[in-house]
Design an enzyme around this catalytic site. Structure first.
Site, PDB file in Angstrom:
ATOM      1  N   ARG A 254      38.956  54.141  40.126  1.00 47.35           N
ATOM      2  CA  ARG A 254      37.860  55.451  40.327  1.00 47.35           C
ATOM      3  C   ARG A 254      38.310  56.034  41.342  1.00 47.35           C
ATOM      4  O   ARG A 254      38.463  57.194  41.657  1.00 47.35           O
ATOM      5  CB  ARG A 254      36.579  55.341  40.033  1.00 47.35           C
ATOM      6  CG  ARG A 254      36.122  54.633  38.759  1.00 47.35           C
ATOM      7  CD  ARG A 254      34.481  54.367  38.581  1.00 47.35           C
ATOM      8  NE  ARG A 254      34.337  54.178  37.371  1.00 47.35           N
ATOM      9  CZ  ARG A 254      34.206  54.859  35.998  1.00 47.35           C
ATOM     10  NH1 ARG A 254      34.147  55.917  36.039  1.00 47.35           N
ATOM     11  NH2 ARG A 254      33.811  53.936  35.010  1.00 47.35           N
ATOM     12  N   THR A 255      38.462  55.080  42.471  1.00 45.71           N
ATOM     13  CA  THR A 255      38.872  56.039  44.190  1.00 45.71           C
ATOM     14  C   THR A 255      40.023  55.576  44.462  1.00 45.71           C
ATOM     15  O   THR A 255      40.436  54.327  44.249  1.00 45.71           O
ATOM     16  CB  THR A 255      37.958  55.265  45.078  1.00 45.71           C
ATOM     17  OG1 THR A 255      37.599  54.052  44.932  1.00 45.71           O
ATOM     18  CG2 THR A 255      36.283  55.849  44.475  1.00 45.71           C
TER      19      THR A 255
ATOM     20  N   LYS B 169      33.570  33.918  45.389  1.00 41.69           N
ATOM     21  CA  LYS B 169      34.859  33.503  45.796  1.00 41.69           C
ATOM     22  C   LYS B 169      35.212  33.867  47.129  1.00 41.69           C
ATOM     23  O   LYS B 169      36.369  33.085  47.517  1.00 41.69           O
ATOM     24  CB  LYS B 169      35.677  34.401  44.601  1.00 41.69           C
ATOM     25  CG  LYS B 169      35.440  33.802  43.251  1.00 41.69           C
ATOM     26  CD  LYS B 169      36.116  34.512  42.148  1.00 41.69           C
ATOM     27  CE  LYS B 169      35.905  34.141  40.923  1.00 41.69           C
ATOM     28  NZ  LYS B 169      36.766  34.492  39.699  1.00 41.69           N
TER      29      LYS B 169
ATOM     30  N   SER C   5      31.871  26.801  31.799  1.00 46.06           N
ATOM     31  CA  SER C   5      32.873  25.715  32.292  1.00 46.06           C
ATOM     32  C   SER C   5      32.172  24.406  32.004  1.00 46.06           C
ATOM     33  O   SER C   5      33.326  23.394  31.942  1.00 46.06           O
ATOM     34  CB  SER C   5      32.690  25.884  33.821  1.00 46.06           C
ATOM     35  OG  SER C   5      33.392  27.287  34.137  1.00 46.06           O
TER      36      SER C   5
ATOM     37  N   MET D 281      39.719  41.353  30.738  1.00 41.43           N
ATOM     38  CA  MET D 281      39.230  40.201  31.228  1.00 41.43           C
ATOM     39  C   MET D 281      37.868  39.662  30.960  1.00 41.43           C
ATOM     40  O   MET D 281      37.562  38.523  31.150  1.00 41.43           O
ATOM     41  CB  MET D 281      39.464  40.093  32.779  1.00 41.43           C
ATOM     42  CG  MET D 281      41.141  40.330  33.069  1.00 41.43           C
ATOM     43  SD  MET D 281      41.383  40.495  34.882  1.00 41.43           S
ATOM     44  CE  MET D 281      40.630  38.953  35.666  1.00 41.43           C
TER      45      MET D 281
ATOM     46  N   GLN E  56      42.543  28.952  33.215  1.00 43.89           N
ATOM     47  CA  GLN E  56      42.438  28.944  34.311  1.00 43.89           C
ATOM     48  C   GLN E  56      41.739  27.798  34.586  1.00 43.89           C
ATOM     49  O   GLN E  56      41.762  27.022  35.684  1.00 43.89           O
ATOM     50  CB  GLN E  56      41.650  30.072  35.005  1.00 43.89           C
ATOM     51  CG  GLN E  56      40.148  30.247  34.738  1.00 43.89           C
ATOM     52  CD  GLN E  56      39.091  29.778  35.389  1.00 43.89           C
ATOM     53  OE1 GLN E  56      39.412  28.962  36.358  1.00 43.89           O
ATOM     54  NE2 GLN E  56      37.929  29.267  34.774  1.00 43.89           N
TER      55      GLN E  56
ATOM     56  N   GLY F 298      41.300  48.760  37.907  1.00 42.65           N
ATOM     57  CA  GLY F 298      40.401  48.350  38.635  1.00 42.65           C
ATOM     58  C   GLY F 298      40.939  47.508  39.998  1.00 42.65           C
ATOM     59  O   GLY F 298      42.190  47.386  39.791  1.00 42.65           O
TER      60      GLY F 298
ATOM     61  N   GLY G  32      39.016  45.526  42.316  1.00 41.55           N
ATOM     62  CA  GLY G  32      38.060  44.527  42.697  1.00 41.55           C
ATOM     63  C   GLY G  32      38.653  42.967  43.027  1.00 41.55           C
ATOM     64  O   GLY G  32      39.958  42.977  42.997  1.00 41.55           O
TER      65      GLY G  32
END
Length: 282
Positions: free
Chosen positions: A156-157, A66, A17, A226, A255, A131, A133
């Site tokens: 996965r779950t 975050k 960054s 990503m 971003q 994913g 998250g």
């Protein structure tokens, strides 16, 4: 007078960054400085307060802060819609009147990279997000606004996939969209095909292959990881199955450009900065 900005995280030494924002500032003639700041894992709020007291104008926020950034802005200012929908913030704006404003530019950066740089049209496509998250939550609203036909979230779950899909359904309903949203376990993707597959998991950090079928990559599919700076097992699998493959460097720069615009009111040209960062990574 030079306006001060920073990215805050733990770890933070690897962050690109400062390079990106220095290039943006030079390109657009902005008088500003930008640095990487390591915050203690239990000291995010104290670090932010100290930076505000020292006259900083805004921050980028990265792992693992975050979610804390969103809570901090909720208590000291306001939360913009992208951050609210994501449940997390990667950009803080310090405003004299409004206090701390939380935003999230991750999803806009992703969609801008896919549509403007890669020239892939998301409209009416079948999208799969791998994913569930924080990275996945951050891209949901901009993905919905890009108007695909469907978005499947796989994990996965099943419980975590379902939780993310419920958040997605709320966004779809609020936008009066007809997008189909579904949760799946990785193993339940067999027999389905997708035009755009986005890997938001961190499996690439450990070179772990995801338990996904080779058949999910439709003809003309774009497989987008990503992660950036390395060939992940997901990317290698996608190449073997004829997909177009992209990493997340473009998202990183895009971003950052959105955050730069929120702070400075100027849109930088991202392509030369992307080329510069890519060359340094070789």
């Amino acid at each position: 007078m030079v306006d001060k900005y920073a990215v805050i995280g733990n770890p933070i030494a690897h962050s690109k960054s400062p390079l990106i924002h220095a290039a943006f500032a030079q390109q657009t003639g902005q008088s500003m400085s930008y640095e990487a700041i390591l915050a203690p894992l239990d000291g995010f709020e104290n670090t932010v307060e100290t930076l505000r007291e020292n006259g900083y104008k805004g921050l980028n926020v990265t792992v693992p802060f975050k979610f804390e950034a969103l809570k901090f802005a909720s208590a000291h200012g306001k939360v913009n819609s992208f951050a609210a929908r994501a449940g997390a913030s990667n950009t803080l704006i310090f405003n004299m009147d409004a206090g701390v404003i939380a935003d999230n530019t991750d999803g806009v950066g992703l969609v801008n990279d896919i549509t403007n740089n890669i020239k892939f049209d998301i409209r009416h496509k079948r999208v799969l997000v791998l994913g569930s998250g924080g990275a996945a939550y951050g891209i949901l609203q901009p993905l919905v606004e890009a108007a695909p036909d469907s978005i499947v979230i796989a994990n996965r779950t099943f419980a975590k996939a379902e939780e993310a899909a419920n958040r997605l359904a709320e966004i779809v309903q609020a936008s009066n969209s007809a997008i189909l949203s579904l949760p799946k376990r990785f193993e339940e993707l067999d027999g389905l095909q997708f035009d755009l597959i986005i890997n938001s998991t961190s499996a690439g950090l450990t070179d772990t292959a995801l338990p996904i079928s080779d058949t999910i990559f439709a003809e003309g599919c774009l497989a987008y990881d990503m992660m950036y700076g390395r060939e992940t097992p997901f990317m290698a699998q996608a190449r073997r199955n004829g997909a177009q493959v992209a990493d997340g460097l473009g998202m990183l720069v895009e971003q950052a450009a959105e955050a730069f615009y929120l702070w400075r009111g100027v849109h930088p040209d991202t392509k030369p900065v992307m080329d510069k960062i890519r060359a340094l990574a070789r």
